[in-house]
Enzyme design. Sequence first.
Site, PDB file in Angstrom:
ATOM      1  CG  HIS A   4       9.212  -2.618  -7.639  1.00 17.41           C
ATOM      2  ND1 HIS A   4       9.802  -1.731  -6.656  1.00 17.41           N
ATOM      3  CD2 HIS A   4       8.120  -3.216  -6.893  1.00 17.41           C
ATOM      4  CE1 HIS A   4       9.154  -1.785  -5.580  1.00 17.41           C
ATOM      5  NE2 HIS A   4       8.289  -2.634  -5.690  1.00 17.41           N
TER       6      HIS A   4
ATOM      7  CG  HIS B 290      11.647  -5.461  -4.947  1.00 20.63           C
ATOM      8  ND1 HIS B 290      10.680  -5.583  -5.874  1.00 20.63           N
ATOM      9  CD2 HIS B 290      10.853  -5.594  -3.849  1.00 20.63           C
ATOM     10  CE1 HIS B 290       9.580  -5.781  -5.448  1.00 20.63           C
ATOM     11  NE2 HIS B 290       9.491  -5.870  -4.196  1.00 20.63           N
TER      12      HIS B 290
ATOM     13  CB  CYS C 117      -2.849  -6.361   6.110  1.00 21.83           C
ATOM     14  SG  CYS C 117      -2.315  -5.994   4.285  1.00 21.83           S
TER      15      CYS C 117
ATOM     16  CB  CYS D  13       1.467  -6.163   6.188  1.00 26.21           C
ATOM     17  SG  CYS D  13       0.790  -4.477   5.849  1.00 26.21           S
TER      18      CYS D  13
ATOM     19  CB  CYS E 272      -4.069  -2.626   5.063  1.00 25.08           C
ATOM     20  SG  CYS E 272      -2.262  -2.271   5.145  1.00 25.08           S
TER      21      CYS E 272
ATOM     22  CG  HIS F  71      -0.645  -3.211   1.651  1.00 27.24           C
ATOM     23  ND1 HIS F  71      -0.137  -3.719   2.789  1.00 27.24           N
ATOM     24  CD2 HIS F  71       0.442  -3.460   0.529  1.00 27.24           C
ATOM     25  CE1 HIS F  71       1.030  -4.270   2.430  1.00 27.24           C
ATOM     26  NE2 HIS F  71       1.349  -4.160   1.141  1.00 27.24           N
TER      27      HIS F  71
ATOM     28  CE  LYS G 196       6.833   0.629  -0.136  1.00 24.71           C
ATOM     29  NZ  LYS G 196       6.278  -0.344   0.627  1.00 24.71           N
TER      30      LYS G 196
ATOM     31  CE  LYS H  99       4.664  -6.189  -2.651  1.00 20.61           C
ATOM     32  NZ  LYS H  99       5.473  -7.427  -2.506  1.00 20.61           N
TER      33      LYS H  99
HETATM   34  O1  ME8 Z   1       8.193  -7.026   3.135  1.00 23.35           O
HETATM   35  N1  ME8 Z   1      11.637   2.012  -1.757  1.00 23.35           N
HETATM   36  O2  ME8 Z   1       9.014  -8.081   1.289  1.00 23.35           O
HETATM   37  P1  ME8 Z   1       8.362  -7.082   0.061  1.00 23.35           P
HETATM   38  C1  ME8 Z   1      12.670   1.414  -1.089  1.00 23.35           C
HETATM   39  N2  ME8 Z   1       9.107 -10.454   2.517  1.00 23.35           N
HETATM   40  N3  ME8 Z   1      12.527  -0.034  -1.055  1.00 23.35           N
HETATM   41  C2  ME8 Z   1      11.488  -0.643  -1.309  1.00 23.35           C
HETATM   42  C3  ME8 Z   1      10.416   0.247  -1.892  1.00 23.35           C
HETATM   43  C4  ME8 Z   1      10.417   1.509  -2.350  1.00 23.35           C
HETATM   44  N4  ME8 Z   1       9.478   2.004  -2.946  1.00 23.35           N
HETATM   45  N5  ME8 Z   1       9.681  -0.881  -2.164  1.00 23.35           N
HETATM   46  C5  ME8 Z   1       9.948  -1.971  -1.760  1.00 23.35           C
HETATM   47  C6  ME8 Z   1       8.623  -8.201   2.586  1.00 23.35           C
HETATM   48  N6  ME8 Z   1      11.195  -1.836  -1.127  1.00 23.35           N
HETATM   49  C7  ME8 Z   1       8.896  -9.313   3.300  1.00 23.35           C
HETATM   50  C8  ME8 Z   1      10.459  -8.886   3.826  1.00 23.35           C
HETATM   51  S1  ME8 Z   1      12.320  -9.760   5.289  1.00 23.35           S
HETATM   52  C9  ME8 Z   1      12.856 -11.265   6.623  1.00 23.35           C
HETATM   53  C10 ME8 Z   1      10.866  -9.966   4.850  1.00 23.35           C
HETATM   54  C11 ME8 Z   1      11.978  -3.006  -0.347  1.00 23.35           C
HETATM   55  O3  ME8 Z   1       8.689  -7.905  -1.343  1.00 23.35           O
HETATM   56  C12 ME8 Z   1      12.216  -2.633   0.857  1.00 23.35           C
HETATM   57  O4  ME8 Z   1      13.158  -2.971   1.714  1.00 23.35           O
HETATM   58  O5  ME8 Z   1       7.340  -6.457   0.310  1.00 23.35           O
HETATM   59  C13 ME8 Z   1      10.996  -3.186   1.494  1.00 23.35           C
HETATM   60  O6  ME8 Z   1      11.290  -3.378   2.826  1.00 23.35           O
HETATM   61  C14 ME8 Z   1      11.561  -4.632   0.819  1.00 23.35           C
HETATM   62  O7  ME8 Z   1      11.675  -4.210  -0.631  1.00 23.35           O
HETATM   63  C15 ME8 Z   1      10.322  -5.723   0.891  1.00 23.35           C
HETATM   64  O8  ME8 Z   1       9.677  -6.110  -0.064  1.00 23.35           O
END
Ligand code: ME8
Length: 700
Positions: free
Chosen positions: A43, A46, A151, A154, A169, A172, A320, A323
């Site tokens: 989305h 990301h 969790c 997370c 959590c 979430h 925020k 997902k």
């Molecule tokens: O946390 N606004 O992955 P993830 C801004 N795999 N950025 C957002 C957002 C929002 N509403 N939603 C998601 C993980 N993001 C791990 C990370 S790194 C070694 C491992 C962005 O798929 C934001 O940067 O849950 C968040 O930290 C990232 O998506 C990770 O999403």
Amino acid sequence: MNDDRIVAQTVGRALSTRLAITSMGEKTFYVTTPIFYVNAKPHIGHAYPTLVADTLTRFYRQRGVDSYFLTGTDEHGINIERAAAARGVALTKHVDEIVDEFKTAFAPLGIEYDQWIRTTDPGHEAAVAKLWRILDERGHIYKSRYEGWYCPNCNEFKEVDEKTSDLVCPTHERPLERLAEESYFFRLSAFQEPLLDHYAKHPEFVQPDVRRNEVISFVAGGLKDLSISRVSVKWGIPVPGDPKHTIYVWFDALSNYITALGWGTDEHQKFARYWPALHLVGKDILRMHAVYWPAFLMGAGIELPRTVYAHGMLLRGGQKMGKSLGNAIDLGVLKRHFAPDLIRYFLLREVAFGQDGEMTYEALIDRSNSDLADGLGNLASRTLTMVRNYFDGHPPRLRNEEQSETEDVSSRIEEAKRRFDEEFVALNFSRGLEAAWAGIARVDKFITDNQPWKLAKDPARRAQLESVLATAYEALRHLVLLVAPALPATSREIWNQMELAGDPLTIDPNKAVWGEPIEVSKIDRISPAFPKLDKGKIMAEIENENAAPVSEGVEAEDGGGKQAGNESAGLQAGMPALPEVPALPGPPATQIITIDDFAKVELRAATVLEAEKVPKADKLLRLIVDLGEPQPRQILAGIAQHYAPEEIIGRKIIVVANLAPRKLRGLESNGMLLAASVGEDGKPVLATFTEDVPNGARLK
Ligand code: ME8
């Protein structure tokens, strides 16, 4: 390369101090985004850090800095295992499909990464095992037992007070899971002082300052050793020498930033060339990046990243986007209605990097119309139209004897360039763009004040007309170069309409000299770079799409908005048709629900305290049940034809405890009991337990 050499090489470099977040003085620039979980569709949240990283890379590259941009996917762990199971798809097929979906979703935004790392890449897996072995050999890992709460979304162990916590959590809003298993631990507690020391010596290490202060107080509050293996998770990298354990997914994931560059292998040239990195991360995952990651690196004797920069969250209705809440703006809708550069511009300009920011379609349309259509787009089309009409498409060039007003325009443009660079280096994209737009406004005013359309009517004022349009054209040339990293597609488009040679993304704006000789052909093809958007029409189209049935994609794990439908007529004028994100194949939604759908249903054990028939209702029994709550509840059940009241008093039953209350025959029912429907007449048989279970116990 052997481990000692890796250590020696990296420790030496770790001693150098850097003060800026990024610096133009450096020869190389390395930027990373978080790697995304493949448990749900991509989305805009990301895409956000990814397009910021893309813009920064283009910015540095345009200025001659050897740059590298890494992004990718986090593919191991319990949440991925469950997402694949929920879809009924093999794990490798599941991860491959979601990775493709991420790549396909990012491409239309003009995101051009240098490398897409996958934690399932064999090279990555081998290097993670190597990092583990180094830490183990250096005495930072020991085996013990973990007991506590986790969790799975997370992928984090949670410190909770079992007496007061609701065991949910906070991020979430889903139940925590109890873990009690043998585990390897990393001696994080030993790194408290070294980390505090590093934060003190390197203020640029965690940014912005507000986040840095949070990290410092967290670490100063004391660090506990970290559980870094799981026996109950199979989908991951086995612990070297003890394959019954799987390496903790965050240890695996964080390592991507160095394994991608070949650290720990013979092919480590990129590591030597580009490390240390600027890590762009969401503030939700700051602790892992600013505490665990540097501690692992210190333990292994590897140079720390240059900066961990925590950006804010994109919000919708103050919450925020993501997902978990399923409220994220769908990349398919964005793609159908808005040009990629407009989305890039909006996120860089409207949302102050480092802070949370609201995103709405309305604000996107307003920004586009005011800044892009009326601002840059209008400046380009009126300048080029006048060059075509008054000079047969051959832009006049500046002469030496230009007046002071022209000089003022050129000095404002130089000022815009200086401020733009200063702000971009500090990751203040919004202010950088503001500076560029101040330049645009100055040129607009210059044109309006000089009224070239009037000068064109008077042959005696031809020289003045030449001077005005030469100034406007030259200013536009500099401005297009300046904004190119943020608006790559439209900058190229305007540059081409200006009939200038070369690619604006490879020309350093700071090396472009005001009035220098340039190679330019005849201008004749002019079209608006940013057509004005009709807010009412677009909003109505988006609403219609939301109401209309769309082709269902699979919402893995916890979903996150609907799958993109077909291309609509709302595709922006002048924009090429973009490829549709493929819908993932999967079982029909009626057969399969996700684990999170199930988690929404609160099933609890209860005892029937009282039971009586409801007058004038053949089927209904009124029950008073004990759910372990302060007050017993009233429940109405349609079982009167099969169970006599006295037969079920004292029975242990299972109740759906979080159903919305409902009135039947004037009586309120606060839950539903579970029964199997048996035989042709659908006789209900009450569900129960064969062992003693306390009232209120939750079924999972
Ligand atoms: O946390 N606004 O992955 P993830 C801004 N795999 N950025 C957002 C957002 C929002 N509403 N939603 C998601 C993980 N993001 C791990 C990370 S790194 C070694 C491992 C962005 O798929 C934001 O940067 O849950 C968040 O930290 C990232 O998506 C990770 O999403």
